[in-house]
Design a protein around this motif. Structure first.
Motif, PDB file in Angstrom:
ATOM      1  N   VAL A 298      39.995  37.031  43.481  1.00  0.00           N
ATOM      2  CA  VAL A 298      39.637  36.296  44.688  1.00  0.00           C
ATOM      3  C   VAL A 298      38.257  35.666  44.562  1.00  0.00           C
ATOM      4  CG1 VAL A 298      38.525  38.201  45.932  1.00  0.00           C
ATOM      5  CG2 VAL A 298      39.767  36.440  47.212  1.00  0.00           C
ATOM      6  N   ALA A 299      37.429  36.160  43.617  1.00  0.00           N
ATOM      7  CA  ALA A 299      36.100  35.575  43.424  1.00  0.00           C
ATOM      8  C   ALA A 299      36.198  34.124  42.976  1.00  0.00           C
ATOM      9  CB  ALA A 299      35.324  36.394  42.393  1.00  0.00           C
ATOM     10  N   PHE A 300      37.227  33.780  42.199  1.00  0.00           N
ATOM     11  CA  PHE A 300      37.382  32.392  41.765  1.00  0.00           C
ATOM     12  C   PHE A 300      37.737  31.492  42.942  1.00  0.00           C
ATOM     13  CE2 PHE A 300      38.591  34.778  37.828  1.00  0.00           C
ATOM     14  CZ  PHE A 300      37.435  34.460  37.123  1.00  0.00           C
ATOM     15  N   LEU A 301      38.473  32.021  43.906  1.00  0.00           N
ATOM     16  CA  LEU A 301      38.725  31.282  45.138  1.00  0.00           C
ATOM     17  C   LEU A 301      37.404  31.012  45.848  1.00  0.00           C
ATOM     18  CD1 LEU A 301      40.891  30.273  47.263  1.00  0.00           C
ATOM     19  CD2 LEU A 301      40.648  32.524  48.306  1.00  0.00           C
ATOM     20  N   GLY A 302      36.527  32.022  45.886  1.00  0.00           N
ATOM     21  CA  GLY A 302      35.223  31.863  46.512  1.00  0.00           C
ATOM     22  C   GLY A 302      34.326  30.890  45.781  1.00  0.00           C
ATOM     23  N   VAL A 303      34.373  30.890  44.456  1.00  0.00           N
ATOM     24  CA  VAL A 303      33.566  29.948  43.678  1.00  0.00           C
ATOM     25  C   VAL A 303      33.964  28.518  44.031  1.00  0.00           C
ATOM     26  CG1 VAL A 303      33.101  29.062  41.361  1.00  0.00           C
ATOM     27  CG2 VAL A 303      33.104  31.523  41.772  1.00  0.00           C
ATOM     28  N   GLY A 304      35.267  28.240  44.077  1.00  0.00           N
ATOM     29  CA  GLY A 304      35.726  26.904  44.437  1.00  0.00           C
ATOM     30  C   GLY A 304      35.335  26.524  45.848  1.00  0.00           C
ATOM     31  N   ALA A 305      35.458  27.470  46.787  1.00  0.00           N
ATOM     32  CA  ALA A 305      35.121  27.184  48.185  1.00  0.00           C
ATOM     33  C   ALA A 305      33.631  26.919  48.344  1.00  0.00           C
ATOM     34  CB  ALA A 305      35.554  28.365  49.063  1.00  0.00           C
ATOM     35  N   TYR A 306      32.779  27.752  47.726  1.00  0.00           N
ATOM     36  CA  TYR A 306      31.335  27.563  47.838  1.00  0.00           C
ATOM     37  C   TYR A 306      30.892  26.264  47.169  1.00  0.00           C
ATOM     38  CZ  TYR A 306      29.507  31.791  50.041  1.00  0.00           C
ATOM     39  OH  TYR A 306      29.159  32.752  50.957  1.00  0.00           O
ATOM     40  N   ALA A 307      31.445  25.979  45.979  1.00  0.00           N
ATOM     41  CA  ALA A 307      31.044  24.758  45.271  1.00  0.00           C
ATOM     42  C   ALA A 307      31.404  23.519  46.085  1.00  0.00           C
ATOM     43  CB  ALA A 307      31.717  24.712  43.901  1.00  0.00           C
ATOM     44  N   GLY A 340      35.390  31.058  35.037  1.00  0.00           N
ATOM     45  CA  GLY A 340      36.472  31.761  34.358  1.00  0.00           C
ATOM     46  C   GLY A 340      36.206  31.934  32.880  1.00  0.00           C
ATOM     47  N   VAL A 341      35.679  30.879  32.243  1.00  0.00           N
ATOM     48  CA  VAL A 341      35.363  30.964  30.815  1.00  0.00           C
ATOM     49  C   VAL A 341      34.181  31.901  30.583  1.00  0.00           C
ATOM     50  CG1 VAL A 341      34.580  29.646  28.812  1.00  0.00           C
ATOM     51  CG2 VAL A 341      36.312  28.688  30.335  1.00  0.00           C
ATOM     52  N   LEU A 342      33.131  31.782  31.421  1.00  0.00           N
ATOM     53  CA  LEU A 342      31.949  32.622  31.243  1.00  0.00           C
ATOM     54  C   LEU A 342      32.262  34.104  31.441  1.00  0.00           C
ATOM     55  CD1 LEU A 342      29.196  30.491  33.051  1.00  0.00           C
ATOM     56  CD2 LEU A 342      29.587  30.752  30.591  1.00  0.00           C
ATOM     57  N   ILE A 343      33.128  34.403  32.384  1.00  0.00           N
ATOM     58  CA  ILE A 343      33.479  35.801  32.630  1.00  0.00           C
ATOM     59  C   ILE A 343      34.504  36.282  31.608  1.00  0.00           C
ATOM     60  CG2 ILE A 343      34.491  37.412  34.287  1.00  0.00           C
ATOM     61  CD1 ILE A 343      31.675  36.411  34.967  1.00  0.00           C
ATOM     62  N   GLY A 344      35.447  35.425  31.248  1.00  0.00           N
ATOM     63  CA  GLY A 344      36.508  35.842  30.339  1.00  0.00           C
ATOM     64  C   GLY A 344      36.056  36.017  28.907  1.00  0.00           C
ATOM     65  N   ALA A 345      35.113  35.164  28.446  1.00  0.00           N
ATOM     66  CA  ALA A 345      34.706  35.202  27.041  1.00  0.00           C
ATOM     67  C   ALA A 345      34.201  36.576  26.604  1.00  0.00           C
ATOM     68  CB  ALA A 345      33.662  34.117  26.776  1.00  0.00           C
ATOM     69  N   PRO A 346      33.321  37.234  27.369  1.00  0.00           N
ATOM     70  CA  PRO A 346      32.856  38.552  26.900  1.00  0.00           C
ATOM     71  C   PRO A 346      33.749  39.729  27.292  1.00  0.00           C
ATOM     72  CG  PRO A 346      31.624  37.912  28.839  1.00  0.00           C
ATOM     73  CD  PRO A 346      32.555  36.773  28.539  1.00  0.00           C
ATOM     74  N   THR A 347      34.694  39.522  28.219  1.00  0.00           N
ATOM     75  CA  THR A 347      35.455  40.662  28.745  1.00  0.00           C
ATOM     76  C   THR A 347      36.896  40.740  28.254  1.00  0.00           C
ATOM     77  OG1 THR A 347      36.126  39.421  30.717  1.00  0.00           O
ATOM     78  CG2 THR A 347      34.068  40.670  30.845  1.00  0.00           C
ATOM     79  N   PHE A 463      42.854  36.433  21.618  1.00  0.00           N
ATOM     80  CA  PHE A 463      41.690  36.187  22.468  1.00  0.00           C
ATOM     81  C   PHE A 463      41.716  34.771  23.035  1.00  0.00           C
ATOM     82  CE2 PHE A 463      37.375  34.447  22.772  1.00  0.00           C
ATOM     83  CZ  PHE A 463      36.874  35.253  23.778  1.00  0.00           C
ATOM     84  N   ARG A 464      42.001  33.784  22.204  1.00  0.00           N
ATOM     85  CA  ARG A 464      42.016  32.403  22.666  1.00  0.00           C
ATOM     86  C   ARG A 464      43.112  32.173  23.695  1.00  0.00           C
ATOM     87  NH1 ARG A 464      44.376  27.587  20.650  1.00  0.00           N
ATOM     88  NH2 ARG A 464      45.288  28.771  18.937  1.00  0.00           N
ATOM     89  N   ALA A 471      41.171  31.019  32.234  1.00  0.00           N
ATOM     90  CA  ALA A 471      40.540  29.795  32.709  1.00  0.00           C
ATOM     91  C   ALA A 471      41.489  28.986  33.592  1.00  0.00           C
ATOM     92  CB  ALA A 471      40.084  28.962  31.517  1.00  0.00           C
ATOM     93  N   LEU A 472      42.758  28.906  33.204  1.00  0.00           N
ATOM     94  CA  LEU A 472      43.726  28.157  34.009  1.00  0.00           C
ATOM     95  C   LEU A 472      43.925  28.814  35.366  1.00  0.00           C
ATOM     96  CD1 LEU A 472      45.794  25.895  34.320  1.00  0.00           C
ATOM     97  CD2 LEU A 472      47.477  27.354  33.186  1.00  0.00           C
ATOM     98  N   GLY A 473      44.063  30.135  35.388  1.00  0.00           N
ATOM     99  CA  GLY A 473      44.211  30.832  36.661  1.00  0.00           C
ATOM    100  C   GLY A 473      43.021  30.623  37.568  1.00  0.00           C
ATOM    101  N   ALA A 474      41.805  30.656  37.001  1.00  0.00           N
ATOM    102  CA  ALA A 474      40.597  30.434  37.794  1.00  0.00           C
ATOM    103  C   ALA A 474      40.563  29.018  38.359  1.00  0.00           C
ATOM    104  CB  ALA A 474      39.368  30.694  36.932  1.00  0.00           C
ATOM    105  N   THR A 475      40.978  28.036  37.570  1.00  0.00           N
ATOM    106  CA  THR A 475      40.979  26.647  38.027  1.00  0.00           C
ATOM    107  C   THR A 475      41.932  26.440  39.195  1.00  0.00           C
ATOM    108  OG1 THR A 475      40.495  25.933  35.767  1.00  0.00           O
ATOM    109  CG2 THR A 475      41.288  24.259  37.298  1.00  0.00           C
TER     110      THR A 475
END
Length: 599
Positions: A298-307, A340-347, A463-464, A471-475
């Protein structure tokens, strides 16, 4: 020759109640007819019970639901007699649909009588019509369970009551139906979506709690009945054959919804359902296809809403710019993609529970960060807990979605306008999901979900592939977030919690994907619609939502672990299919190289 609509008792499971089959069918028909007749009589003497059930000769309110289920019970009962024109109702020749419809009639009628007694103060408030329908539905139910079971060769001796009921309700796979012309198939698809639109509009437009609960009872058992009859499977085959017609009919039916509503309240519910369903479909890419358990989605929903809110021209925005909507929606989707990329890359090198814990932590970090960017604990970007209010409405080609407009003689308010906009975005998300799932990358997601080690050994870059899914889900979540911020006119951190009283939140989104069916396109849409609509209509459940949804998930895992809409792989995984059974010895009696006579 045995009629396919009359299962032989010798090949079926034993009935729960011993009674001759012919007599049982006659009794079911008579009981359902009695229940139907009772709906034309008064059920109570006072109009204090909502729906006014005091009128004789004109069913109303909950009486209409009993009338509907009783009429369907009669039709399915006549189908088992082999009545010409009705045999298609039970193409598998089963009694399970009849039992489920008898349960629907009894459940709806019994609930209504109980509600009248509870609301008005005792059974003394019941009029003769209520007793007539109640007795008729009870007779039909008892007689329905006196019919033989539909599972050939099943021995229920020694089974407990629950097992015997399951055997009795179980129906074999329906026999293949005759091929029909393409024009007839198209008409059936159009009629099915028209009926679906009417049922959904009726359910969302129910004026009081008692009617909505009765509607749920009717809808659940009726849907189960037509599923057991094989009608849903036949409709699915038609929709797969006429995919373009199906998508067009679904889109047209969805467009017609706001024009069927007389109140902005229900159009607002519809718009929020589309937002919830779209985000759930995006989560389905991550959880259903790639098998990544994301508890902070749900944080990705919030990122889109805030942006989008920051660039929307809101007076409280710290940026102070005003982008047109097409640019704001790109900013929201792009911001969610970057996060999504920044969070997904290290996790995403983590698996299972560890990945779930990290994503849960990200969701909480996002909410706390939005609270702290208030000018005191950090830079003043989001106004902290006050959020960004007074977000202006969207204007597209001079069409202001915030004011009412007259369209084809109908007046569409702000919720209706946003519903239509969200419908277009939902169509885009559905198209992206469908194309992705059928693509090479979609097959790689499924391979990773089933066995990451084996997929990696076959040359898939795990990983890729997982990072692309993340990233697609976050978008997709960011797209929905941009519309949500404008619809609610405000964005606050409390809207984006892991589990809260108001959806969408991460727990409800995950529940929608699991309930609807992981890995399917329509499953999350249906699951999200149910999880949003039921609490919206049943306000007294607000304090017990998580408890009730937990119970619902437990029941679902027990009865239908693959979800409402079953993915083919999940269906094979969760149910016995006989693939591992010992081969029939009759096939191995003949030595190798020797053929049997007549083979």
């Amino acid at each position: 020759m045995t009629n396919i609509n009359t299962p032989a008792a010798t090949d079926s499971a034993a009935p729960l109640i011993p009674l001759p089959t012919t007599l049982a069918r006659h009794t079911v028909t008579a009981g359902a007819t009695t229940a139907l007749i009772g709906t034309f009589l008064a059920w109570t003497w006072t109009s204090d019970f909502p729906g006014d059930l005091t009128v004789t000769g004109y069913p109303g309110g909950l009486q209409l639901l009993t009338l509907t289920t009783a009429a369907l019970t009669i039709l399915f009962a006549l189908s088992t007699y082999g009545v010409p024109g009705l045999r298609w109702l039970t193409p598998g020749g089963t009694y399970a649909p009849l039992r489920l419809l008898a349960l629907a009639t009894f459940g709806t009628t019994g609930y209504t009588l109980g509600a009248i007694s509870a609301d008005l103060g005792g059974i003394v408030n019941l009029e003769p019509g209520a007793y007539v329908s109640g007795l008729g539905s009870l007779i039909a139910l008892i007689a329905a369970f006196a019919l033989p079971g539909d599972t050939p060769g099943t021995d229920t001796t020694g089974d407990n009551t629950w097992q015997r009921i399951r055997h009795t309700l179980a129906a074999p796979s329906p026999r293949p139906a005759r091929a029909i012309p393409d024009w007839a198939g198209i008409l059936i698809i159009v009629a099915a979506f028209a009926i679906g639109l009417y049922v959904f509009a009726y359910g969302i437009d129910t004026a009081y709690t008692e009617l909505f609960i009765g509607f749920l009872i009717t809808a659940v058992f009726t849907f189960a009945a037509i599923t057991q009859a094989g009608l849903i499977a036949r409709l699915s085959a038609l929709t797969a054959h006429h995919r373009t017609v199906t998508l067009s009919a679904a889109f047209v039916a969805a467009i017609c919804f706001p024009f069927t509503q007389s109140s902005d309240e229900y159009a607002l519910i519809g718009a929020n359902i589309l937002i919830f369903a779209t985000v759930a479909l995006g989560l389905n890419v991550v959880v259903g296809l790639a098998g990544l358990l994301d508890l902070g989605y749900v944080a990705f929903l919030g990122v889109g809403a805030y942006a989008a809110a920051l660039v929307s021209g809101a007076s409280t925005s710290s940026i102070g710019v005003h982008f047109p909507f097409w640019a704001a929606i790109l900013v929201g989707a792009g911001a969610s993609l970057i996060f999504g990329v920044l969070i997904g890359a290290p996790t995403l090198r983590l698996r299972g529970d560890y990945l779930a814990i990290v994503t849960l932590g990200f969701g909480e970090i996002f909410r706390i960060t939005m609270n702290n960017l208030n000018g005191n604990s950090g830079p003043n970007v989001t106004n902290g807990s006050r959020g960004i209010p007074a977000i202006p409405d969207i204007t597209i080609f001079g069409y202001d979605l915030g004011i009412s407009h007259d369209v084809a003689g109908f007046t569409l308010g702000k919720p209706g306008n946003y519903y239509l906009l969200m419908l277009v975005i939902t169509l885009i998300v559905v198209t992206v999901f469908r194309r992705s799932a059928d693509s090479r990358i979609g097959r790689a997601w499924v391979a990773i979900r089933e066995d990451e080690t084996a997929a990696t050994a076959m040359g898939i870059n795990g990983f890729r592939v997982k990072l692309i899914a993340f990233a697609l889900g976050a978008t997709l979540a960011g797209l929905a977030g941009t519309v949500q911020g404008h619809l609610t006119s405000t964005v606050t951190p409390e809207q984006y919690q892991f589990a809260g009283s108001v959806p969408p939140n991460s727990a409800f989104l995950l529940a929608a994907v699991i309930l609807g069916g992981m890995g399917t396109m329509s499953g999350p849409l249906i699951g999200a619609s149910l999880l949003y609509l039921i609490p919206a209509k049943l306000q007294f459940m607000q304090d017990y939502q998580l408890l009730l949804f937990g119970i619902a998930l437990i029941v679902l895992m027990r009865l239908r672990p693959e979800g409402i809409i079953a993915d083919r792989r999940k269906k094979l995984e969760f149910h016995e299919t006989g693939q591992l059974d010992t081969p029939d010895t009759t096939l191995t009696d003949t030595p190798v190289g020797v053929t049997k006579a007549g083979a």
